[in-house]
Design an enzyme around this catalytic site. Sequence first.
Site, PDB file in Angstrom:
ATOM      1  N   ASP A  78       1.953  11.912  10.416  1.00  0.00           N
ATOM      2  CA  ASP A  78       2.811  13.088  10.556  1.00  0.00           C
ATOM      3  C   ASP A  78       3.001  13.807   9.226  1.00  0.00           C
ATOM      4  O   ASP A  78       2.597  13.320   8.164  1.00  0.00           O
ATOM      5  CB  ASP A  78       4.182  12.668  11.104  1.00  0.00           C
ATOM      6  CG  ASP A  78       4.116  12.225  12.553  1.00  0.00           C
ATOM      7  OD1 ASP A  78       3.229  12.704  13.285  1.00  0.00           O
ATOM      8  OD2 ASP A  78       4.960  11.396  12.955  1.00  0.00           O
ATOM      9  N   TYR A 136       1.058  -0.365   8.121  1.00  0.00           N
ATOM     10  CA  TYR A 136       1.862   0.657   7.457  1.00  0.00           C
ATOM     11  C   TYR A 136       2.873  -0.006   6.524  1.00  0.00           C
ATOM     12  O   TYR A 136       3.327  -1.133   6.764  1.00  0.00           O
ATOM     13  CB  TYR A 136       2.637   1.493   8.478  1.00  0.00           C
ATOM     14  CG  TYR A 136       1.829   2.548   9.184  1.00  0.00           C
ATOM     15  CD1 TYR A 136       1.745   3.848   8.686  1.00  0.00           C
ATOM     16  CD2 TYR A 136       1.167   2.253  10.383  1.00  0.00           C
ATOM     17  CE1 TYR A 136       1.014   4.827   9.346  1.00  0.00           C
ATOM     18  CE2 TYR A 136       0.433   3.231  11.054  1.00  0.00           C
ATOM     19  CZ  TYR A 136       0.368   4.511  10.523  1.00  0.00           C
ATOM     20  OH  TYR A 136      -0.356   5.480  11.174  1.00  0.00           O
TER      21      TYR A 136
END
Length: 279
Positions: A78, A136
């Site tokens: 994003d 992540y």
Amino acid sequence: MPALRRGIEARETRLARRALNRPSLPLYRVTLAYDGTDFLGWQLQRPGRRTVQGVVEEALSRLAAGVRVVVSGAGRTDTGVHALGQVASFDLPRETEPGELRRALNGLLPEDVRVLDAAPAPPGFHARKSAVSKLYRYELDCGGVQLPQRRRLAGFVPWPLDEGAVRAAAALYLGRHDFASLASSGSSVVTTTRTVTRSAASFDGTTLVYEVEADGFLRKMVRSMVGGLVAAGRGALAVAELARALERGDRRAWPPPADARGLTLVRVSYPEPAGPVLR
């Protein structure tokens, strides 16, 4: 945005079908690192909106003498999200030595995107569809005042967090769960069930470092996970309350997601053999 994503996916499907009717082109994979601060995410958007996929495709088009090169990324990060190990795959009109491909792309890309390595990819390889897991990392500065040098790479909350509560909340995510309560609204995914194989929270001084690995992630899922850690760590929600919210799949009961700026895509893993990455 979901309608735009569906349109992009439909375009990729049409291009893939056309590819079946033409001679096969050399297939490559590259590993990318980028500072996501000044990008509107990975995914290609309308002209004038700066995305990582857009600048990579532009650079490849210049290498291909103006021919459009469609790039597939492993993770659709994003706006503001960074990467140390984003993987992308694409066809090129001609064979190129991997080292030369890396050097040429780095000469054409802006300074906030670098190609770390490049390699030929095996037939059928797709950066996203072939991936088996993604890792992540989220960094969150807690309490006091955040140093200006950290503002692009770490999130911030003004409160100290209870380390025991944060670790207990992180343990909730391990295993196979329906993460509907953490899913972004408007998502078009078929299922919200994912398997988390790593969910570890540690503290480096006043900085929370959270690492999570799974077979897939929903949009804003990791940031929502961090939001849950923060809520537990500051005492806004008990760990047992988070567990109930996760089990019920009620997004309204889940704390808000953390800022994008602290999130980094660290690594994408593929089954063996996926073809070695040559340096």
